[in-house]
Design an enzyme around this catalytic site. Structure first.
Site, mmCIF file in Angstrom:
data_model
loop_
_atom_site.group_PDB
_atom_site.id
_atom_site.type_symbol
_atom_site.label_atom_id
_atom_site.label_comp_id
_atom_site.label_asym_id
_atom_site.label_seq_id
_atom_site.Cartn_x
_atom_site.Cartn_y
_atom_site.Cartn_z
ATOM 1 N N ASP A 121 29.254 31.662 28.583
ATOM 2 C CA ASP A 121 30.094 30.977 29.560
ATOM 3 C C ASP A 121 29.290 29.891 30.255
ATOM 4 O O ASP A 121 28.061 29.866 30.200
ATOM 5 C CB ASP A 121 30.651 31.968 30.591
ATOM 6 C CG ASP A 121 31.856 31.423 31.352
ATOM 7 O OD1 ASP A 121 32.305 30.306 31.045
ATOM 8 O OD2 ASP A 121 32.336 32.120 32.266
ATOM 9 N N LYS A 122 30.003 29.007 30.898
ATOM 10 C CA LYS A 122 29.439 27.911 31.680
ATOM 11 C C LYS A 122 30.169 27.847 33.014
ATOM 12 O O LYS A 122 31.358 28.138 33.096
ATOM 13 C CB LYS A 122 29.588 26.592 30.907
ATOM 14 C CG LYS A 122 29.414 25.329 31.739
ATOM 15 C CD LYS A 122 30.775 24.778 32.172
ATOM 16 C CE LYS A 122 30.608 23.563 33.083
ATOM 17 N NZ LYS A 122 31.913 23.199 33.712
ATOM 18 N N HIS A 123 29.433 27.465 34.048
ATOM 19 C CA HIS A 123 30.051 27.273 35.353
ATOM 20 C C HIS A 123 29.499 25.997 35.963
ATOM 21 O O HIS A 123 28.344 25.643 35.739
ATOM 22 C CB HIS A 123 29.763 28.457 36.286
ATOM 23 C CG HIS A 123 30.482 28.371 37.593
ATOM 24 N ND1 HIS A 123 31.760 28.846 37.757
ATOM 25 C CD2 HIS A 123 30.115 27.844 38.788
ATOM 26 C CE1 HIS A 123 32.144 28.616 39.008
ATOM 27 N NE2 HIS A 123 31.165 28.013 39.643
ATOM 28 N N SER A 124 30.318 25.308 36.743
ATOM 29 C CA SER A 124 29.882 24.091 37.435
ATOM 30 C C SER A 124 29.994 24.298 38.932
ATOM 31 O O SER A 124 30.917 24.968 39.412
ATOM 32 C CB SER A 124 30.751 22.898 37.015
ATOM 33 O OG SER A 124 30.489 21.772 37.834
ATOM 34 N N THR A 161 39.067 23.669 38.073
ATOM 35 C CA THR A 161 39.516 23.816 36.684
ATOM 36 C C THR A 161 40.902 24.452 36.611
ATOM 37 O O THR A 161 41.755 24.028 35.821
ATOM 38 C CB THR A 161 38.492 24.656 35.902
ATOM 39 O OG1 THR A 161 37.249 23.943 35.855
ATOM 40 C CG2 THR A 161 38.962 24.923 34.483
ATOM 41 N N ARG A 209 35.744 29.849 52.230
ATOM 42 C CA ARG A 209 34.664 28.861 52.294
ATOM 43 C C ARG A 209 35.219 27.436 52.298
ATOM 44 O O ARG A 209 34.660 26.547 52.933
ATOM 45 C CB ARG A 209 33.717 29.037 51.099
ATOM 46 C CG ARG A 209 32.789 30.232 51.213
ATOM 47 C CD ARG A 209 32.093 30.510 49.888
ATOM 48 N NE ARG A 209 31.400 29.331 49.393
ATOM 49 C CZ ARG A 209 31.220 29.068 48.095
ATOM 50 N NH1 ARG A 209 31.711 29.883 47.175
ATOM 51 N NH2 ARG A 209 30.558 27.982 47.723
ATOM 52 N N SER A 224 28.689 33.813 44.558
ATOM 53 C CA SER A 224 30.034 33.548 44.042
ATOM 54 C C SER A 224 30.000 33.281 42.543
ATOM 55 O O SER A 224 30.780 33.856 41.768
ATOM 56 C CB SER A 224 30.646 32.364 44.779
ATOM 57 O OG SER A 224 31.915 32.038 44.244
ATOM 58 N N LYS A 228 31.045 36.532 39.239
ATOM 59 C CA LYS A 228 32.068 36.398 38.197
ATOM 60 C C LYS A 228 31.449 36.526 36.811
ATOM 61 O O LYS A 228 32.086 37.021 35.872
ATOM 62 C CB LYS A 228 32.788 35.059 38.348
ATOM 63 C CG LYS A 228 33.605 34.946 39.631
ATOM 64 C CD LYS A 228 34.430 33.676 39.684
ATOM 65 C CE LYS A 228 33.639 32.454 40.063
ATOM 66 N NZ LYS A 228 33.264 32.407 41.484
ATOM 67 N N LYS A 229 30.214 36.089 36.677
ATOM 68 C CA LYS A 229 29.578 36.117 35.369
ATOM 69 C C LYS A 229 29.008 37.496 35.037
ATOM 70 O O LYS A 229 28.985 37.897 33.877
ATOM 71 C CB LYS A 229 28.477 35.052 35.301
ATOM 72 C CG LYS A 229 28.981 33.660 35.651
ATOM 73 C CD LYS A 229 30.287 33.303 34.927
ATOM 74 C CE LYS A 229 30.883 32.000 35.387
ATOM 75 N NZ LYS A 229 32.191 31.702 34.767
#
Length: 493
Positions: A121-124, A161, A209, A224, A228-229
């Site tokens: 997975d990827k997160h920004s 997203t 937030r 945060s 999730k990951k």
């Protein structure tokens, strides 16, 4: 220096953290031994402790998160604790404890044994025009990965997203763990939001937030993202940490601090994680706004579109394929991602994901197979368009993302309070590129808006986003700056 205790994952060896960033995540605290089990404290006492600069035990943090989930924490108390953390910070052990508590607030995801090496997975951290996830998830699926992406909505001036995907009629971001597994079996990727089952505590804090000026808290961001990951039980994770005027952290040094914290805490929690530092001075690509970004993501999946978007997608995807040991080098992984964009297989997976998550198959097909003009007809559109003109001859030195994002936020592309509806058709198209020579009076920006017209202050702010110079035309640099890796990792470029 004491190491973080790893969460034990079924079918995965324990991984212990070796700190990448020494010291605290902020002003207070240091690494120490395990906290003794404290007597239960009332929420006001926990808030006071953190307000006064004390460190919270794991039990304290678990108590706060339980109160968030069961509703016993009032909104004012949640906001007060977030602000106390914002001002006083958390050390790495506190941040790891918060991450664990958030991850354990809901159901844990379980996947077939055979998927272990494929789960990535990827997160920004959030940017302007950042539609990478829309492209990267299906491209990774086309390369044989399983991508159970738990994503978020817009924070502050940055787009989310989930909001972008919801501009497609019928797309459903709420999926049960069982539905997620079915989609992964069928498609290879899904993009979902938090729910009452998946990391519910983070969903509540995430929304709070956004409206309490605590978006840029380093420990809150770290917990945060990683909570999730951790729930996803990944083989590998890449976090895209933005820096620049329009990013959560303006300076590259601040972004590197967050990147180090993510790598360090994530490794301690059993994740194979790297963090990419990428610039967010200008919008990514040429489109900003939910529907417009979906169009541009599809263009990228046509093998076309802006070069900076394609570059970032392939670099992040290449790093993930390498981290999960599916290729020998990041460069080899980037080549595989590029091939998935060029041969249409990424776009095919995107179409399947849309249909699997509630979009009518005929609409999904029309969007993915249609021309750019046809796609625009199928997505929400703003009521009118206005173009802004170049004020003088020159070379485009910069297009500042922040004033552009702020005006679009005012026009309805963002939220000022949690749960507020957004206008998916509102956005802007850049008609020029950084480094391009332009002439006075030619259009450089097309704004899509539902308001009668741009106000004079909005026009001034947008014109201020265009920075011209007298130098010769030049090639715009890639937004990709560096990759922060776990200490023992050594890529062979």
């Amino acid at each position: 220096m004491c190491r973080l205790q790893a969460i034990s994952h079924p079918r995965r060896p324990r991984v212990m953290a070796t700190p990448v960033v020494p010291g605290d995540l902020s002003a207070g605290g240091s690494w120490g031994g395990p906290d003794p089990r404290p007597e239960p404290k009332q929420l006001p006492e926990l808030i006071r402790l953190k307000r006064d600069g004390s460190r919270l035990s794991e039990g304290d943090i678990q108590a706060f998160v339980r109160a968030v989930v069961d509703g016993s924490a009032q909104g004012a108390q949640i906001g007060a604790m977030l602000m106390a953390i914002q001002l006083r910070g958390m050390d790495l052990e506190e941040t790891a404890a918060l991450t664990r508590a958030l991850a354990q607030s809901g159901q844990q995801l379980e996947w077939p044994e055979a998927w272990h090496q494929q789960l990535v997975d990827k997160h920004s951290t959030g940017g302007v025009g950042d539609k990478v996830s829309l492209v990267l998830a299906p491209a990774l699926a086309a390369c044989g990965c399983k991508v159970p992406m738990i994503s978020g909505r817009g924070l502050g001036h940055t787009g989310g997203t989930l909001d972008k995907l919801e501009s497609i009629l019928g797309f459903t971001v709420t999926q049960s763990p069982e539905q997620m597994q079915g989609i992964l079996e069928q498609v290879g990727c899904c993009i979902v939001g938090q729910s009452q089952k998946l990391v519910p505590a983070d969903g509540i804090l995430y929304a709070a937030r956004d409206v309490t000026a605590t978006v840029d808290s380093l420990p809150l961001i770290t917990a945060s993202i990683l909570s999730k990951k951790v729930v996803e039980r990944l083989s590998a994770l890449v976090v895209d940490v933005k820096f620049g005027e329009a990013a959560v952290f303006p300076s590259r040094a601040q972004a590197r601090e967050l990147a180090g914290a993510l790598v360090d805490v994530g490794t301690g929690l059993g994740l194979r994680v790297a963090a990419a530092l990428t610039a967010m001075h200008k919008p990514l690509g040429r489109s900003v706004g939910h529907s417009l970004e979906v169009e541009e993501a599809l263009l990228c999946m046509d093998g076309a579109g802006p070069s900076d978007l394609r570059d970032l997608v392939t670099r992040l995807g290449g790093a993930l394929l390498w981290l999960s040991e599916q290729v020998g080098t990041p460069a080899e992984g980037a080549d595989r991602l590029a091939a998935a964009l060029d041969d249409g297989s990424a776009r095919g997976r995107f179409e399947q994901m849309l249909a699997a998550q509630g979009v009518e198959p005929s609409l999904a097909r029309a969007l993915c197979a249609g021309t750019p003009a046809r796609r625009r007809q199928l997505l929400p559109r703003a009521q009118k368009q206005e173009e802004l003109l170049v004020p003088a001859d020159g070379t485009v030195e910069q297009v500042r993302a922040l004033p552009l994002a702020r005006v679009l936020h005012e026009l309805g592309a963002g939220r000022s309070r949690a749960g507020e509806p957004i206008r998916p058709g509102v956005g802007a198209e850049l008609l020029v590129d950084v480094g391009q020579r332009v002439r006075q009076g030619t259009p450089w920006l097309r704004v899509h808006l539902d308001a009668p017209a741009l106000s004079a202050p909005q026009r001034r702010a947008l014109q201020g986003a265009l920075v011209l110079s007298g130098r010769a035309p030049f090639a715009a640099p890639s937004p990709f700056a560096e990759l922060v890796l776990p200490p023992s990792t050594n890529p062979q470029q």
